[in-house]
Motif scaffolding. Structure first.
Motif, PDB file in Angstrom:
ATOM      1  N   VAL A   2      -0.504  14.515  -6.669  1.00 16.00           N
ATOM      2  CA  VAL A   2      -0.373  15.127  -7.986  1.00 16.00           C
ATOM      3  C   VAL A   2      -0.415  16.645  -7.819  1.00 16.00           C
ATOM      4  N   ARG A   3       0.630  17.302  -8.273  1.00 21.13           N
ATOM      5  CA  ARG A   3       0.689  18.760  -8.182  1.00 21.13           C
ATOM      6  C   ARG A   3       0.599  19.342  -9.579  1.00 21.13           C
ATOM      7  N   LYS A   4      -0.180  20.406  -9.708  1.00 20.02           N
ATOM      8  CA  LYS A   4      -0.361  21.041 -11.019  1.00 20.02           C
ATOM      9  C   LYS A   4       0.415  22.348 -11.088  1.00 20.02           C
ATOM     10  N   TYR A   5       1.518  22.420 -10.358  1.00 20.46           N
ATOM     11  CA  TYR A   5       2.316  23.644 -10.335  1.00 20.46           C
ATOM     12  C   TYR A   5       3.784  23.258 -10.158  1.00 20.46           C
ATOM     13  N   PRO A   6       4.683  24.137 -10.625  1.00 24.33           N
ATOM     14  CA  PRO A   6       6.116  23.855 -10.478  1.00 24.33           C
ATOM     15  C   PRO A   6       6.541  23.955  -9.011  1.00 24.33           C
ATOM     16  N   ARG A   7       7.195  22.899  -8.538  1.00 22.36           N
ATOM     17  CA  ARG A   7       7.616  22.818  -7.137  1.00 22.36           C
ATOM     18  C   ARG A   7       8.984  22.163  -7.081  1.00 22.36           C
ATOM     19  N   THR A  49       0.031  46.026  -9.086  1.00 20.68           N
ATOM     20  CA  THR A  49      -1.399  45.827  -9.374  1.00 20.68           C
ATOM     21  C   THR A  49      -1.661  44.502 -10.086  1.00 20.68           C
ATOM     22  N   THR A  50      -0.634  43.675 -10.214  1.00 20.20           N
ATOM     23  CA  THR A  50      -0.816  42.420 -10.946  1.00 20.20           C
ATOM     24  C   THR A  50      -0.706  41.216 -10.011  1.00 20.20           C
ATOM     25  N   VAL A  51       0.483  40.685  -9.856  1.00 20.78           N
ATOM     26  CA  VAL A  51       0.712  39.440  -9.140  1.00 20.78           C
ATOM     27  C   VAL A  51       0.662  39.601  -7.613  1.00 20.78           C
ATOM     28  N   CYS A  52       1.174  40.703  -7.105  1.00 22.96           N
ATOM     29  CA  CYS A  52       1.314  40.866  -5.647  1.00 22.96           C
ATOM     30  C   CYS A  52      -0.009  40.757  -4.882  1.00 22.96           C
ATOM     31  N   PRO A  53      -1.069  41.430  -5.315  1.00 21.64           N
ATOM     32  CA  PRO A  53      -2.325  41.265  -4.579  1.00 21.64           C
ATOM     33  C   PRO A  53      -2.840  39.817  -4.590  1.00 21.64           C
ATOM     34  N   VAL A  54      -2.532  39.079  -5.642  1.00 22.78           N
ATOM     35  CA  VAL A  54      -2.961  37.677  -5.712  1.00 22.78           C
ATOM     36  C   VAL A  54      -2.135  36.836  -4.733  1.00 22.78           C
ATOM     37  N   LEU A  55      -0.824  37.083  -4.674  1.00 22.49           N
ATOM     38  CA  LEU A  55       0.018  36.392  -3.692  1.00 22.49           C
ATOM     39  C   LEU A  55      -0.464  36.712  -2.273  1.00 22.49           C
ATOM     40  N   ALA A 122      15.758  34.704  -6.371  1.00 15.18           N
ATOM     41  CA  ALA A 122      14.545  35.419  -6.771  1.00 15.18           C
ATOM     42  C   ALA A 122      14.848  36.824  -7.273  1.00 15.18           C
ATOM     43  N   TYR A 123      16.116  37.110  -7.526  1.00 15.90           N
ATOM     44  CA  TYR A 123      16.495  38.458  -7.943  1.00 15.90           C
ATOM     45  C   TYR A 123      16.071  38.724  -9.378  1.00 15.90           C
ATOM     46  N   ILE A 124      15.481  39.872  -9.595  1.00 16.59           N
ATOM     47  CA  ILE A 124      15.174  40.355 -10.944  1.00 16.59           C
ATOM     48  C   ILE A 124      15.508  41.848 -10.945  1.00 16.59           C
ATOM     49  N   PRO A 125      16.163  42.343 -11.989  1.00 17.98           N
ATOM     50  CA  PRO A 125      16.557  43.756 -11.983  1.00 17.98           C
ATOM     51  C   PRO A 125      15.373  44.711 -12.105  1.00 17.98           C
ATOM     52  N   ASP A 126      14.264  44.259 -12.679  1.00 14.55           N
ATOM     53  CA  ASP A 126      13.101  45.120 -12.890  1.00 14.55           C
ATOM     54  C   ASP A 126      11.910  44.540 -12.138  1.00 14.55           C
ATOM     55  N   LYS A 127      11.438  45.255 -11.126  1.00 13.63           N
ATOM     56  CA  LYS A 127      10.331  44.732 -10.305  1.00 13.63           C
ATOM     57  C   LYS A 127       9.090  44.405 -11.136  1.00 13.63           C
ATOM     58  N   MET A 128       8.925  45.084 -12.260  1.00 11.26           N
ATOM     59  CA  MET A 128       7.761  44.837 -13.112  1.00 11.26           C
ATOM     60  C   MET A 128       7.801  43.447 -13.751  1.00 11.26           C
ATOM     61  N   GLN A 129       8.967  42.820 -13.739  1.00 11.46           N
ATOM     62  CA  GLN A 129       9.131  41.502 -14.351  1.00 11.46           C
ATOM     63  C   GLN A 129       9.076  40.354 -13.344  1.00 11.46           C
ATOM     64  N   HIS A 130       8.798  40.671 -12.090  1.00  9.14           N
ATOM     65  CA  HIS A 130       8.858  39.596 -11.093  1.00  9.14           C
ATOM     66  C   HIS A 130       7.706  38.623 -11.283  1.00  9.14           C
ATOM     67  N   GLU A 131       7.978  37.389 -10.872  1.00 10.50           N
ATOM     68  CA  GLU A 131       6.998  36.324 -11.054  1.00 10.50           C
ATOM     69  C   GLU A 131       6.486  35.860  -9.697  1.00 10.50           C
ATOM     70  N   PRO A 132       5.303  35.273  -9.677  1.00 10.18           N
ATOM     71  CA  PRO A 132       4.764  34.792  -8.407  1.00 10.18           C
ATOM     72  C   PRO A 132       5.592  33.633  -7.864  1.00 10.18           C
ATOM     73  N   LEU A 133       5.839  33.698  -6.563  1.00 13.16           N
ATOM     74  CA  LEU A 133       6.708  32.727  -5.934  1.00 13.16           C
ATOM     75  C   LEU A 133       6.369  32.641  -4.447  1.00 13.16           C
ATOM     76  N   GLY A 149       4.675  30.286  -9.428  1.00 11.33           N
ATOM     77  CA  GLY A 149       3.342  30.473  -9.971  1.00 11.33           C
ATOM     78  C   GLY A 149       2.311  30.653  -8.873  1.00 11.33           C
ATOM     79  N   LEU A 150       1.107  30.904  -9.295  1.00 14.58           N
ATOM     80  CA  LEU A 150       0.003  31.110  -8.361  1.00 14.58           C
ATOM     81  C   LEU A 150      -0.647  29.771  -8.054  1.00 14.58           C
ATOM     82  N   ILE A 151      -0.897  29.530  -6.773  1.00 12.65           N
ATOM     83  CA  ILE A 151      -1.556  28.285  -6.383  1.00 12.65           C
ATOM     84  C   ILE A 151      -2.742  28.620  -5.485  1.00 12.65           C
ATOM     85  N   SER A 152      -3.619  27.678  -5.328  1.00 10.52           N
ATOM     86  CA  SER A 152      -4.813  27.897  -4.513  1.00 10.52           C
ATOM     87  C   SER A 152      -4.445  27.911  -3.028  1.00 10.52           C
ATOM     88  N   GLY A 153      -5.326  28.484  -2.241  1.00  7.16           N
ATOM     89  CA  GLY A 153      -5.139  28.482  -0.793  1.00  7.16           C
ATOM     90  C   GLY A 153      -5.059  27.079  -0.238  1.00  7.16           C
TER      91      GLY A 153
END
Length: 165
Positions: A2-7, A49-55, A122-133, A149-153
């Protein structure tokens, strides 16, 4: 399982662009795919300062979970801000996560980065709009596992183990 994330499992035709890692070394993208190691890819930039440090924390967690086995895996962070991400910035960024040799941070020309981002859908024209992947590739298949999305280690570790089976 069972996965709780989009895959999804997808096929990507990756252009053999030449990129530059955090040490200033030029490396062909294809050399990572031909290395005989599974590859885990994310898309980040040093001033995020948002998603990247978490990835990146996810990569650090995976590295710690693998221990000595990290030598059998290649982690690739690809810059989505090549105009500003230079090797010296990328090296400092990786140091914050105690990255080690098996984790490369890659940049290149805007043209090559765009080709790569488009190839990975994974292309997005504005880096500020990128999503975790995270995108994982094993050595025994042409397919890639795409996790949005963000997943656990522990989930990332389970996915890595699963791509080789």
């Amino acid at each position: 399982i069972v996965r709780k994330y989009p895959r999804k499992v997808e096929y990507y035709k990756i252009p053999d662009v030449t990129l530059v890692n955090q040490n200033g070394k030029k490396i062909k993208m294809q050399s990572y795919l031909d290395s005989g190691k599974p590859v885990v890819v994310d898309f980040i930039y040093t001033t995020c300062t948002t998603v990247c440090p978490v990835l990146s924390a996810g990569f650090a967690s995976l590295r710690n979970r693998l221990g000595a086995d990290i030598r059998s895996v290649q982690l690739l962070s690809i810059s989505i801000d090549p105009e500003n991400d230079r090797p010296e910035n990328m090296k400092k960024y990786l140091a914050m996560f105690h990255a080690g040799e098996e984790w490369d941070f890659l940049t290149g020309s805007r043209e090559d980065i765009t080709l790569l981002l488009r190839a990975f859908n994974a292309y997005i024209p504005d880096k500020m709009q990128h999503e975790p992947l995270y995108i994982l590739h094993g050595t025994k298949s042409d397919n890639w596992v795409r996790i949005s999305g963000l997943i656990s280690g522990s989930d990332l570790m389970r996915e890595l183990q699963g791509i080789e089976n």
